[in-house]
Design a protein around this motif. Structure first.
Motif, mmCIF file in Angstrom:
data_model
loop_
_atom_site.group_PDB
_atom_site.id
_atom_site.type_symbol
_atom_site.label_atom_id
_atom_site.label_comp_id
_atom_site.label_asym_id
_atom_site.label_seq_id
_atom_site.Cartn_x
_atom_site.Cartn_y
_atom_site.Cartn_z
ATOM 1 N N GLU A 73 0.828 -1.200 0.000
ATOM 2 C CA GLU A 73 0.000 0.000 0.000
ATOM 3 C C GLU A 73 0.864 1.252 0.000
ATOM 4 O O GLU A 73 0.607 2.216 -0.741
ATOM 5 N N TYR A 74 1.897 1.258 0.832
ATOM 6 C CA TYR A 74 2.779 2.421 0.886
ATOM 7 C C TYR A 74 3.566 2.582 -0.418
ATOM 8 O O TYR A 74 3.703 3.692 -0.943
ATOM 9 N N ILE A 75 4.075 1.472 -0.949
ATOM 10 C CA ILE A 75 4.839 1.538 -2.197
ATOM 11 C C ILE A 75 3.950 2.007 -3.348
ATOM 12 O O ILE A 75 4.369 2.797 -4.202
ATOM 13 N N GLY A 76 2.703 1.544 -3.374
ATOM 14 C CA GLY A 76 1.773 1.968 -4.415
ATOM 15 C C GLY A 76 1.540 3.465 -4.390
ATOM 16 O O GLY A 76 1.464 4.122 -5.434
ATOM 17 N N ARG A 77 1.441 4.025 -3.196
ATOM 18 C CA ARG A 77 1.240 5.468 -3.074
ATOM 19 C C ARG A 77 2.505 6.240 -3.462
ATOM 20 O O ARG A 77 2.431 7.318 -4.045
ATOM 21 N N ILE A 78 3.661 5.677 -3.132
ATOM 22 C CA ILE A 78 4.915 6.290 -3.589
ATOM 23 C C ILE A 78 4.970 6.286 -5.119
ATOM 24 O O ILE A 78 5.365 7.272 -5.752
ATOM 25 N N TYR A 79 4.551 5.203 -5.723
ATOM 26 C CA TYR A 79 4.522 5.073 -7.179
ATOM 27 C C TYR A 79 3.620 6.137 -7.801
ATOM 28 O O TYR A 79 3.963 6.766 -8.812
ATOM 29 N N ASP A 80 2.432 6.353 -7.189
ATOM 30 C CA ASP A 80 1.516 7.381 -7.690
ATOM 31 C C ASP A 80 2.151 8.770 -7.629
ATOM 32 O O ASP A 80 1.991 9.579 -8.546
ATOM 33 N N GLU A 81 2.875 9.052 -6.541
ATOM 34 C CA GLU A 81 3.509 10.360 -6.399
ATOM 35 C C GLU A 81 4.625 10.554 -7.425
ATOM 36 O O GLU A 81 4.776 11.624 -8.010
ATOM 37 N N VAL A 82 5.392 9.489 -7.664
ATOM 38 C CA VAL A 82 6.532 9.586 -8.583
ATOM 39 C C VAL A 82 6.072 9.828 -10.015
ATOM 40 O O VAL A 82 6.703 10.578 -10.770
ATOM 41 N N LYS A 83 4.978 9.230 -10.416
ATOM 42 C CA LYS A 83 4.474 9.430 -11.783
ATOM 43 C C LYS A 83 4.101 10.882 -12.030
ATOM 44 O O LYS A 83 4.199 11.373 -13.156
ATOM 45 N N ASP A 84 3.636 11.560 -10.989
ATOM 46 C CA ASP A 84 3.336 12.997 -11.052
ATOM 47 C C ASP A 84 2.362 13.339 -12.168
ATOM 48 O O ASP A 84 2.513 14.337 -12.879
ATOM 49 N N ARG A 85 1.333 12.535 -12.328
ATOM 50 C CA ARG A 85 0.288 12.862 -13.281
ATOM 51 C C ARG A 85 -0.595 13.976 -12.712
ATOM 52 O O ARG A 85 -0.610 14.203 -11.507
ATOM 53 N N PRO A 86 -1.345 14.684 -13.569
ATOM 54 C CA PRO A 86 -2.275 15.698 -13.056
ATOM 55 C C PRO A 86 -3.268 15.059 -12.085
ATOM 56 O O PRO A 86 -3.679 13.908 -12.259
ATOM 57 N N LEU A 87 -3.637 15.811 -11.065
ATOM 58 C CA LEU A 87 -4.553 15.284 -10.055
ATOM 59 C C LEU A 87 -5.942 15.054 -10.631
ATOM 60 O O LEU A 87 -6.646 14.123 -10.254
ATOM 61 N N TYR A 88 -6.333 15.898 -11.576
ATOM 62 C CA TYR A 88 -7.638 15.774 -12.223
ATOM 63 C C TYR A 88 -7.583 16.492 -13.562
ATOM 64 O O TYR A 88 -6.670 17.281 -13.827
ATOM 65 N N ILE A 89 -8.560 16.212 -14.422
ATOM 66 C CA ILE A 89 -8.666 16.872 -15.715
ATOM 67 C C ILE A 89 -10.057 17.482 -15.823
ATOM 68 O O ILE A 89 -11.065 16.774 -15.704
ATOM 69 N N VAL A 90 -10.120 18.791 -16.023
ATOM 70 C CA VAL A 90 -11.394 19.489 -16.193
ATOM 71 C C VAL A 90 -11.735 19.510 -17.675
ATOM 72 O O VAL A 90 -11.029 20.122 -18.475
ATOM 73 N N GLU A 91 -12.810 18.829 -18.034
ATOM 74 C CA GLU A 91 -13.230 18.786 -19.447
ATOM 75 C C GLU A 91 -13.950 20.071 -19.845
ATOM 76 O O GLU A 91 -13.801 20.551 -20.973
ATOM 77 N N ALA A 92 -14.741 20.631 -18.927
ATOM 78 C CA ALA A 92 -15.490 21.846 -19.229
ATOM 79 C C ALA A 92 -15.799 22.583 -17.934
ATOM 80 O O ALA A 92 -15.809 21.994 -16.850
ATOM 81 N N SER A 93 -16.017 23.882 -18.050
ATOM 82 C CA SER A 93 -16.409 24.685 -16.896
ATOM 83 C C SER A 93 -17.524 25.624 -17.316
ATOM 84 O O SER A 93 -17.573 26.082 -18.466
#
Length: 325
Positions: free
Chosen positions: A286-306
Protein backbone atom coordinates in the motif's frame (compact mmCIF):
# COMPACT_ATOMS: atom_id res chain seq x y z
CA UNK A 1 -15.72 45.52 1.52
CA UNK A 2 -18.30 42.72 1.25
CA UNK A 3 -16.95 39.28 2.09
CA UNK A 4 -17.47 36.40 -0.33
CA UNK A 5 -18.20 32.76 0.56
CA UNK A 6 -17.46 29.90 -1.85
CA UNK A 7 -19.51 26.75 -1.31
CA UNK A 8 -17.88 23.67 -2.88
CA UNK A 9 -20.24 20.77 -3.65
CA UNK A 10 -18.74 17.56 -5.12
CA UNK A 11 -21.19 15.61 -7.28
CA UNK A 12 -21.40 12.05 -8.49
CA UNK A 13 -24.72 10.77 -9.88
CA UNK A 14 -26.84 13.17 -7.81
CA UNK A 15 -29.63 13.95 -10.29
CA UNK A 16 -32.28 12.89 -7.76
CA UNK A 17 -31.26 15.52 -5.23
CA UNK A 18 -29.42 18.29 -7.06
CA UNK A 19 -32.35 20.70 -7.44
CA UNK A 20 -33.31 20.34 -3.78
CA UNK A 21 -29.68 20.86 -2.78
CA UNK A 22 -29.45 24.00 -4.89
CA UNK A 23 -32.67 25.43 -3.45
CA UNK A 24 -31.67 24.85 0.18
CA UNK A 25 -28.19 26.25 -0.36
CA UNK A 26 -29.52 29.31 -2.17
CA UNK A 27 -32.15 29.94 0.52
CA UNK A 28 -29.41 29.87 3.17
CA UNK A 29 -26.91 32.00 1.28
CA UNK A 30 -29.49 34.64 0.37
CA UNK A 31 -30.10 35.30 4.08
CA UNK A 32 -26.47 36.38 4.50
CA UNK A 33 -25.25 39.89 3.82
CA UNK A 34 -22.42 38.46 1.74
CA UNK A 35 -21.55 37.68 -1.83
CA UNK A 36 -21.35 33.97 -2.59
CA UNK A 37 -20.74 31.34 -5.24
CA UNK A 38 -22.04 27.77 -5.42
CA UNK A 39 -19.23 25.79 -7.03
CA UNK A 40 -20.43 22.36 -8.13
CA UNK A 41 -17.78 19.82 -9.16
CA UNK A 42 -19.16 17.06 -11.37
CA UNK A 43 -16.96 14.03 -10.76
CA UNK A 44 -17.73 12.10 -13.94
CA UNK A 45 -21.43 11.49 -13.25
CA UNK A 46 -23.16 9.01 -15.54
CA UNK A 47 -26.68 10.36 -15.06
CA UNK A 48 -28.16 13.82 -15.78
CA UNK A 49 -26.30 15.60 -12.97
CA UNK A 50 -24.13 17.66 -15.31
CA UNK A 51 -27.03 18.78 -17.50
CA UNK A 52 -29.00 19.91 -14.44
CA UNK A 53 -26.06 21.89 -13.04
CA UNK A 54 -25.40 23.41 -16.47
CA UNK A 55 -28.97 24.70 -16.52
CA UNK A 56 -28.56 26.15 -13.04
CA UNK A 57 -25.34 27.94 -14.06
CA UNK A 58 -27.10 29.53 -17.05
CA UNK A 59 -30.01 30.70 -14.88
CA UNK A 60 -28.10 31.84 -11.78
CA UNK A 61 -24.92 33.91 -11.86
CA UNK A 62 -23.95 32.54 -8.45
CA UNK A 63 -23.69 28.96 -9.77
CA UNK A 64 -20.45 27.65 -11.25
CA UNK A 65 -19.60 24.15 -12.39
CA UNK A 66 -16.48 22.15 -13.14
CA UNK A 67 -16.91 18.96 -15.16
CA UNK A 68 -14.21 16.28 -14.86
CA UNK A 69 -13.31 14.18 -17.88
CA UNK A 70 -14.01 11.06 -15.78
CA UNK A 71 -14.54 10.01 -12.19
CA UNK A 72 -11.46 10.98 -10.15
CA UNK A 73 -12.94 10.55 -6.67
CA UNK A 74 -14.68 12.55 -3.97
CA UNK A 75 -11.54 13.87 -2.27
CA UNK A 76 -10.07 15.07 -5.55
CA UNK A 77 -13.36 16.78 -6.43
CA UNK A 78 -13.10 18.71 -3.16
CA UNK A 79 -9.50 19.60 -4.01
CA UNK A 80 -10.54 20.94 -7.44
CA UNK A 81 -13.28 23.01 -5.85
CA UNK A 82 -10.84 24.68 -3.46
CA UNK A 83 -8.43 25.24 -6.37
CA UNK A 84 -11.05 27.20 -8.30
CA UNK A 85 -12.73 28.93 -5.33
CA UNK A 86 -12.46 32.71 -5.12
CA UNK A 87 -14.12 33.43 -1.77
CA UNK A 88 -12.71 34.82 1.47
CA UNK A 89 -13.74 31.47 2.94
CA UNK A 90 -14.72 28.09 1.51
CA UNK A 91 -17.47 25.80 2.78
CA UNK A 92 -17.30 22.15 1.67
CA UNK A 93 -20.58 20.23 1.75
CA UNK A 94 -21.87 17.08 0.06
CA UNK A 95 -24.94 17.21 -2.19
CA UNK A 96 -26.88 14.47 -0.40
CA UNK A 97 -28.16 16.89 2.31
CA UNK A 98 -27.07 14.63 5.15
CA UNK A 99 -25.08 17.67 6.24
CA UNK A 100 -27.60 20.52 6.65
CA UNK A 101 -26.86 23.72 4.70
CA UNK A 102 -28.69 25.59 7.47
CA UNK A 103 -25.58 25.11 9.62
CA UNK A 104 -23.51 27.36 7.32
CA UNK A 105 -24.51 30.67 9.02
CA UNK A 106 -23.28 29.30 12.36
CA UNK A 107 -20.00 28.32 10.72
CA UNK A 108 -19.65 31.80 9.28
CA UNK A 109 -20.35 33.34 12.69
CA UNK A 110 -17.55 31.33 14.28
CA UNK A 111 -15.29 32.30 11.37
CA UNK A 112 -16.11 35.95 12.02
CA UNK A 113 -15.30 35.33 15.69
CA UNK A 114 -11.73 34.58 14.64
CA UNK A 115 -11.55 30.85 13.87
CA UNK A 116 -9.81 29.79 10.64
CA UNK A 117 -11.43 26.35 10.35
CA UNK A 118 -14.90 25.40 11.55
CA UNK A 119 -15.54 21.67 11.19
CA UNK A 120 -18.87 19.96 11.76
CA UNK A 121 -18.79 17.12 14.30
CA UNK A 122 -21.48 14.46 14.18
CA UNK A 123 -23.11 13.64 17.51
CA UNK A 124 -25.72 11.42 15.86
CA UNK A 125 -25.99 9.68 12.47
CA UNK A 126 -29.59 9.15 11.36
CA UNK A 127 -30.64 6.70 8.67
CA UNK A 128 -27.40 4.69 8.58
CA UNK A 129 -26.93 0.99 9.20
CA UNK A 130 -25.37 -0.39 12.36
CA UNK A 131 -22.35 -1.60 10.36
CA UNK A 132 -21.81 1.84 8.78
CA UNK A 133 -21.97 3.55 12.17
CA UNK A 134 -19.72 0.96 13.84
CA UNK A 135 -17.12 0.91 11.04
CA UNK A 136 -16.97 4.72 10.93
CA UNK A 137 -16.55 4.90 14.71
CA UNK A 138 -13.75 2.32 14.66
CA UNK A 139 -11.98 4.03 11.74
CA UNK A 140 -11.89 7.48 13.30
CA UNK A 141 -10.70 6.19 16.65
CA UNK A 142 -8.06 3.93 15.09
CA UNK A 143 -6.79 6.80 12.96
CA UNK A 144 -6.73 9.06 16.03
CA UNK A 145 -4.59 6.54 17.94
CA UNK A 146 -2.15 5.79 15.13
CA UNK A 147 -1.38 9.32 13.94
CA UNK A 148 0.60 12.17 15.43
CA UNK A 149 -1.74 14.69 13.79
CA UNK A 150 -4.83 15.53 15.85
CA UNK A 151 -7.57 14.54 13.41
CA UNK A 152 -10.94 15.10 15.16
CA UNK A 153 -13.12 12.01 15.49
CA UNK A 154 -16.64 11.78 14.02
CA UNK A 155 -15.99 14.49 11.43
CA UNK A 156 -16.30 14.44 7.66
CA UNK A 157 -15.48 17.01 5.02
CA UNK A 158 -18.31 19.37 5.97
CA UNK A 159 -16.36 22.41 7.13
CA UNK A 160 -15.50 26.05 6.58
CA UNK A 161 -11.94 27.14 5.79
CA UNK A 162 -10.56 30.65 5.74
CA UNK A 163 -8.82 31.74 2.54
CA UNK A 164 -5.37 31.52 4.12
CA UNK A 165 -6.11 27.88 5.02
CA UNK A 166 -7.33 26.72 1.65
CA UNK A 167 -4.54 28.70 -0.04
CA UNK A 168 -2.05 26.55 1.86
CA UNK A 169 -4.11 23.46 1.02
CA UNK A 170 -3.63 24.25 -2.69
CA UNK A 171 0.12 23.85 -2.26
CA UNK A 172 -0.29 20.19 -1.27
CA UNK A 173 -0.43 18.03 -4.38
CA UNK A 174 -0.83 14.52 -2.97
CA UNK A 175 -2.26 12.02 -5.43
CA UNK A 176 -4.38 10.29 -2.79
CA UNK A 177 -5.54 13.23 -0.67
CA UNK A 178 -7.33 12.78 2.64
CA UNK A 179 -8.70 16.31 2.92
CA UNK A 180 -9.93 16.30 6.51
CA UNK A 181 -6.53 15.01 7.65
CA UNK A 182 -4.64 17.57 5.56
CA UNK A 183 -6.70 20.41 7.02
CA UNK A 184 -5.85 19.19 10.53
CA UNK A 185 -2.18 18.92 9.55
CA UNK A 186 -2.16 22.55 8.38
CA UNK A 187 -2.99 23.77 11.86
CA UNK A 188 -4.44 27.29 12.35
CA UNK A 189 -7.28 28.05 14.79
CA UNK A 190 -9.89 25.30 14.51
CA UNK A 191 -13.17 24.72 16.32
CA UNK A 192 -15.92 22.08 16.22
CA UNK A 193 -19.61 22.70 15.58
CA UNK A 194 -21.78 19.78 16.72
CA UNK A 195 -24.82 18.62 14.77
CA UNK A 196 -27.02 15.61 14.00
CA UNK A 197 -26.46 14.08 10.59
CA UNK A 198 -29.65 13.42 8.62
CA UNK A 199 -30.65 10.69 6.19
CA UNK A 200 -29.89 11.13 2.50
CA UNK A 201 -32.55 13.30 0.86
CA UNK A 202 -32.57 10.98 -2.19
CA UNK A 203 -30.40 8.59 -4.17
CA UNK A 204 -27.86 6.08 -2.93
CA UNK A 205 -24.67 6.43 -0.93
CA UNK A 206 -21.58 7.18 -3.02
CA UNK A 207 -19.34 5.56 -0.41
CA UNK A 208 -19.94 1.78 -0.55
CA UNK A 209 -17.65 -0.56 1.38
CA UNK A 210 -14.95 -0.60 -1.31
CA UNK A 211 -14.61 3.19 -1.35
CA UNK A 212 -14.77 3.36 2.45
CA UNK A 213 -11.84 0.94 2.65
CA UNK A 214 -9.84 3.04 0.16
CA UNK A 215 -10.58 6.22 2.11
CA UNK A 216 -9.48 4.48 5.31
CA UNK A 217 -6.22 3.36 3.69
CA UNK A 218 -5.61 6.87 2.33
CA UNK A 219 -6.03 8.28 5.82
CA UNK A 220 -3.81 5.70 7.51
CA UNK A 221 -1.01 5.72 4.95
CA UNK A 222 -1.00 9.52 4.64
CA UNK A 223 -0.64 10.22 8.34
CA UNK A 224 0.82 7.15 10.02
CA UNK A 225 3.78 4.80 9.71
CA UNK A 226 2.50 2.63 12.56
CA UNK A 227 1.23 -0.21 10.30
CA UNK A 228 4.82 -0.73 9.07
CA UNK A 229 6.02 -1.00 12.66
CA UNK A 230 3.60 -3.85 13.31
CA UNK A 231 6.14 -6.25 11.81
CA UNK A 232 8.62 -5.49 14.59
CA UNK A 233 6.00 -5.73 17.33
CA UNK A 234 4.57 -8.97 15.98
CA UNK A 235 8.04 -10.42 15.42
CA UNK A 236 8.95 -9.92 19.08
CA UNK A 237 5.59 -11.36 20.18
CA UNK A 238 5.97 -14.45 17.97
CA UNK A 239 9.54 -14.98 19.18
CA UNK A 240 8.44 -14.89 22.81
CA UNK A 241 5.52 -17.21 22.08
CA UNK A 242 7.83 -19.59 20.19
CA UNK A 243 10.32 -19.66 23.07
CA UNK A 244 7.57 -20.44 25.56
CA UNK A 245 6.20 -23.17 23.32
CA UNK A 246 9.70 -24.66 23.00
CA UNK A 247 9.94 -24.90 26.80
CA UNK A 248 6.55 -26.63 26.92
CA UNK A 249 7.65 -29.19 24.31
CA UNK A 250 10.95 -29.86 26.10
CA UNK A 251 9.10 -30.33 29.40
CA UNK A 252 6.67 -32.81 27.80
CA UNK A 253 9.54 -34.72 26.17
CA UNK A 254 11.68 -35.03 29.29
CA UNK A 255 9.21 -35.31 32.18
CA UNK A 256 6.03 -36.81 30.69
CA UNK A 257 5.01 -39.71 28.51
CA UNK A 258 3.13 -37.43 26.15
CA UNK A 259 3.94 -38.17 22.55
CA UNK A 260 4.74 -35.05 20.59
CA UNK A 261 4.09 -35.83 16.95
CA UNK A 262 4.97 -32.31 15.79
CA UNK A 263 3.07 -32.26 12.52
CA UNK A 264 -0.01 -30.35 13.76
CA UNK A 265 1.96 -27.76 15.70
CA UNK A 266 4.33 -27.13 12.77
CA UNK A 267 1.43 -26.67 10.32
CA UNK A 268 -0.41 -24.29 12.67
CA UNK A 269 2.69 -22.18 13.26
CA UNK A 270 3.48 -22.18 9.54
CA UNK A 271 -0.04 -21.03 8.63
CA UNK A 272 -0.04 -18.26 11.23
CA UNK A 273 3.41 -17.05 10.22
CA UNK A 274 2.60 -17.14 6.48
CA UNK A 275 -0.62 -15.22 7.03
CA UNK A 276 1.22 -12.60 9.06
CA UNK A 277 3.93 -12.23 6.40
CA UNK A 278 1.32 -11.72 3.68
CA UNK A 279 -0.47 -9.07 5.76
CA UNK A 280 2.78 -7.17 6.27
CA UNK A 281 3.63 -7.45 2.57
CA UNK A 282 0.19 -6.05 1.78
CA UNK A 283 0.79 -3.09 4.07
CA UNK A 284 4.18 -2.42 2.50
CA UNK A 285 2.54 -2.70 -0.92
CA UNK A 286 0.00 0.00 0.00
CA UNK A 287 2.78 2.42 0.89
CA UNK A 288 4.84 1.54 -2.20
CA UNK A 289 1.77 1.97 -4.41
CA UNK A 290 1.24 5.47 -3.07
CA UNK A 291 4.92 6.29 -3.59
CA UNK A 292 4.52 5.07 -7.18
CA UNK A 293 1.52 7.38 -7.69
CA UNK A 294 3.51 10.36 -6.40
CA UNK A 295 6.53 9.59 -8.58
CA UNK A 296 4.47 9.43 -11.78
CA UNK A 297 3.34 13.00 -11.05
CA UNK A 298 0.29 12.86 -13.28
CA UNK A 299 -2.28 15.70 -13.06
CA UNK A 300 -4.55 15.28 -10.05
CA UNK A 301 -7.64 15.77 -12.22
CA UNK A 302 -8.67 16.87 -15.72
CA UNK A 303 -11.39 19.49 -16.19
CA UNK A 304 -13.23 18.79 -19.45
CA UNK A 305 -15.49 21.85 -19.23
CA UNK A 306 -16.41 24.68 -16.90
CA UNK A 307 -19.58 26.76 -16.67
CA UNK A 308 -20.31 30.07 -15.00
CA UNK A 309 -16.66 31.14 -14.78
CA UNK A 310 -15.33 34.31 -16.31
CA UNK A 311 -12.40 33.71 -18.64
CA UNK A 312 -10.06 35.78 -16.48
CA UNK A 313 -10.78 33.56 -13.47
CA UNK A 314 -9.71 30.44 -15.36
CA UNK A 315 -6.57 32.14 -16.67
CA UNK A 316 -5.68 33.37 -13.20
CA UNK A 317 -6.01 29.84 -11.78
CA UNK A 318 -3.84 28.40 -14.59
CA UNK A 319 -1.16 30.98 -13.90
CA UNK A 320 -1.21 30.12 -10.20
CA UNK A 321 -0.74 26.43 -11.04
CA UNK A 322 2.21 27.22 -13.34
CA UNK A 323 3.85 29.37 -10.68
CA UNK A 324 3.46 26.62 -8.08
CA UNK A 325 4.97 24.14 -10.53
Amino acid sequence: MTKKISVVIPLYNEEAVIEQTYKRLKDVMETLAMDYELLFVNDGSKDKTLQLVQALSFADKHVKCLAFSRNFGHQIAITAGTDYASGDAVVVIDADLQDPPELIPEMIQKWQDGFDVVYAKRIKRNGESFFKKWSAKMFYRTLHRLTDVEIPVDTGDFRLMDKKVYTELKKINEKNPFVRGLVSWLGFQQVALEYEREERAAGETKYPLKKMIKLSLDGLTSFSHQPLKMASYAGVTLSIAGFIYMLVVLFQTIFTATTVNGWSSIIIIQLLFSGFVLIILGMIGEYIGRIYDEVKDRPLYIVEASYGFEQRETVRWMNQQQNQG
